[in-house]
Design an enzyme around this catalytic site. Structure first.
Site, PDB file in Angstrom:
ATOM      1  N   ASN A 145      60.469 -11.674-140.736  1.00 55.97           N
ATOM      2  CA  ASN A 145      60.063 -12.538-139.798  1.00 55.97           C
ATOM      3  C   ASN A 145      60.534 -14.051-140.341  1.00 55.97           C
ATOM      4  O   ASN A 145      60.086 -15.294-139.643  1.00 55.97           O
ATOM      5  CB  ASN A 145      58.333 -12.663-139.467  1.00 55.97           C
ATOM      6  CG  ASN A 145      57.756 -12.817-140.923  1.00 55.97           C
ATOM      7  OD1 ASN A 145      58.360 -13.060-142.084  1.00 55.97           O
ATOM      8  ND2 ASN A 145      56.495 -12.673-141.053  1.00 55.97           N
ATOM      9  N   HIS A 201      58.363 -18.599-143.884  1.00 62.04           N
ATOM     10  CA  HIS A 201      56.996 -18.629-144.698  1.00 62.04           C
ATOM     11  C   HIS A 201      56.477 -19.905-144.334  1.00 62.04           C
ATOM     12  O   HIS A 201      57.370 -21.132-144.279  1.00 62.04           O
ATOM     13  CB  HIS A 201      57.420 -18.224-146.089  1.00 62.04           C
ATOM     14  CG  HIS A 201      55.846 -18.757-146.774  1.00 62.04           C
ATOM     15  ND1 HIS A 201      54.881 -18.143-146.668  1.00 62.04           N
ATOM     16  CD2 HIS A 201      55.851 -19.961-147.520  1.00 62.04           C
ATOM     17  CE1 HIS A 201      53.724 -18.592-147.491  1.00 62.04           C
ATOM     18  NE2 HIS A 201      54.459 -19.887-147.958  1.00 62.04           N
ATOM     19  N   LYS A 232      63.552 -17.383-145.059  1.00 65.86           N
ATOM     20  CA  LYS A 232      63.624 -16.230-145.938  1.00 65.86           C
ATOM     21  C   LYS A 232      64.878 -15.759-145.880  1.00 65.86           C
ATOM     22  O   LYS A 232      65.811 -16.435-145.156  1.00 65.86           O
ATOM     23  CB  LYS A 232      62.624 -15.284-145.642  1.00 65.86           C
ATOM     24  CG  LYS A 232      61.118 -15.680-145.744  1.00 65.86           C
ATOM     25  CD  LYS A 232      59.993 -14.599-145.006  1.00 65.86           C
ATOM     26  CE  LYS A 232      58.824 -14.886-144.965  1.00 65.86           C
ATOM     27  NZ  LYS A 232      57.697 -13.810-144.458  1.00 65.86           N
TER      28      LYS A 232
HETATM   29  P1  GTP Z   1      54.092 -15.871-144.816  1.00 67.64           P
HETATM   30  O1  GTP Z   1      54.274 -17.244-144.043  1.00 67.64           O
HETATM   31  O2  GTP Z   1      55.389 -15.152-145.029  1.00 67.64           O
HETATM   32  O3  GTP Z   1      52.949 -16.067-145.655  1.00 67.64           O
HETATM   33  O4  GTP Z   1      53.504 -15.035-143.574  1.00 67.64           O
HETATM   34  P2  GTP Z   1      52.097 -15.049-142.889  1.00 67.64           P
HETATM   35  O5  GTP Z   1      51.168 -15.928-143.565  1.00 67.64           O
HETATM   36  O6  GTP Z   1      52.169 -15.249-141.402  1.00 67.64           O
HETATM   37  O7  GTP Z   1      51.513 -13.648-143.000  1.00 67.64           O
HETATM   38  P3  GTP Z   1      50.861 -12.924-144.748  1.00 67.64           P
HETATM   39  O8  GTP Z   1      50.542 -13.931-145.752  1.00 67.64           O
HETATM   40  O9  GTP Z   1      49.541 -12.288-144.307  1.00 67.64           O
HETATM   41  O10 GTP Z   1      52.113 -12.105-145.074  1.00 67.64           O
HETATM   42  C1  GTP Z   1      52.992 -12.379-145.832  1.00 67.64           C
HETATM   43  C2  GTP Z   1      54.345 -11.482-145.294  1.00 67.64           C
HETATM   44  O11 GTP Z   1      54.305 -10.168-145.433  1.00 67.64           O
HETATM   45  C3  GTP Z   1      54.586 -11.772-143.778  1.00 67.64           C
HETATM   46  O12 GTP Z   1      55.159 -12.822-143.340  1.00 67.64           O
HETATM   47  C4  GTP Z   1      55.362 -10.559-143.521  1.00 67.64           C
HETATM   48  O13 GTP Z   1      56.794 -10.598-143.685  1.00 67.64           O
HETATM   49  C5  GTP Z   1      54.844  -9.391-144.522  1.00 67.64           C
HETATM   50  N1  GTP Z   1      53.791  -8.604-144.003  1.00 67.64           N
HETATM   51  C6  GTP Z   1      52.682  -9.073-143.441  1.00 67.64           C
HETATM   52  N2  GTP Z   1      52.057  -7.941-143.003  1.00 67.64           N
HETATM   53  C7  GTP Z   1      52.872  -7.089-142.971  1.00 67.64           C
HETATM   54  C8  GTP Z   1      52.965  -5.621-142.511  1.00 67.64           C
HETATM   55  O14 GTP Z   1      51.831  -5.115-141.982  1.00 67.64           O
HETATM   56  N3  GTP Z   1      53.941  -4.765-142.670  1.00 67.64           N
HETATM   57  C9  GTP Z   1      55.076  -5.532-143.337  1.00 67.64           C
HETATM   58  N4  GTP Z   1      56.199  -4.588-143.655  1.00 67.64           N
HETATM   59  N5  GTP Z   1      55.007  -6.815-143.845  1.00 67.64           N
HETATM   60  C10 GTP Z   1      53.928  -7.503-143.396  1.00 67.64           C
HETATM   61 MG    MG Z   2      50.763 -16.277-145.430  1.00 69.11          MG
END
Ligand code: GTP
Ligand code: MG
Length: 150
Positions: free
Chosen positions: A112, A115, A9
């Site tokens: 973070n 992805h 990212k």
């Molecule tokens: P990705 O690999 O980026 O898809 O992350 P993930 O699969 O571990 O998590 P998810 O798909 O549930 O969420 C996608 C992205 O949204 C995360 O990587 C975070 O950057 C963001 N995100 C998830 N939960 C939160 C939250 O509670 N607050 C905020 N600000 N961002 C969040």
């Molecule tokens: Mg995800």
């Protein structure tokens, strides 16, 4: 062979973590079959994260993903989808184990740095969204027989 979509990212790119992240996948024994630098539009980011559109952080998340260059990649290997997520660590870096990419290199959930596709269906969809089929290179490397055996 199994393939997954991995993206560094904008925060990971700006912080100079491209080689650090690529090297963790490479040293594990996974194979890089596509890579490009791209600044996604807001609309593209919304497509990528479409399954999160009801979440309160969706708009900020899409603004962030489209805020600068992203390194889009396809990695290949046995079990790469699930193990790729293991290398990445838990979504919230406060909960990611040390030794994982997010555990070692990130602090807050909204920044973070990486992805990874969360399953075979999303891997297929995300690879198709970010790449054309001809962008994926099929090749064999001499290391494979040392990684997988004969
Ligand atoms: P990705 O690999 O980026 O898809 O992350 P993930 O699969 O571990 O998590 P998810 O798909 O549930 O969420 C996608 C992205 O949204 C995360 O990587 C975070 O950057 C963001 N995100 C998830 N939960 C939160 C939250 O509670 N607050 C905020 N600000 N961002 C969040
Ligand atoms: Mg995800």
């Amino acid at each position: 062979m199994e393939q997954t979509f991995i993206a560094i990212k904008p925060d990971g790119v700006q912080r100079g973590l491209i080689s650090e992240i690529v090297s963790r996948f490479e040293r594990k024994g996974f194979k890089l079959v596509a890579i490009k630098v791209v600044v996604p539009s807001k609309e593209f980011a919304e497509k990528h994260y479409h399954d999160l559109k009801e979440r309160p952080f969706f708009n900020g998340l899409c603004d962030f993903l489209s805020s600068g260059p992203v390194i889009a990649m396809v990695w290949e290997g046995e079990g790469v989808i699930k193990y790729g997520r293991k290398l990445i660590g838990a979504t919230d870096p406060q909960k990611s184990e040390p030794g994982t990419i997010r555990g070692d290199l990130a602090v807050v959930v909204g920044r973070n740095i990486i992805h990874g596709s969360d399953g075979p269906e999303t891997a297929k969809d995300e690879i198709n969204l970010w790449f054309k089929p001809e962008d994926l290179v099929s090749y064999s490397s001499n290391a494979e027989k040392w990684i997988y055996g004969e």
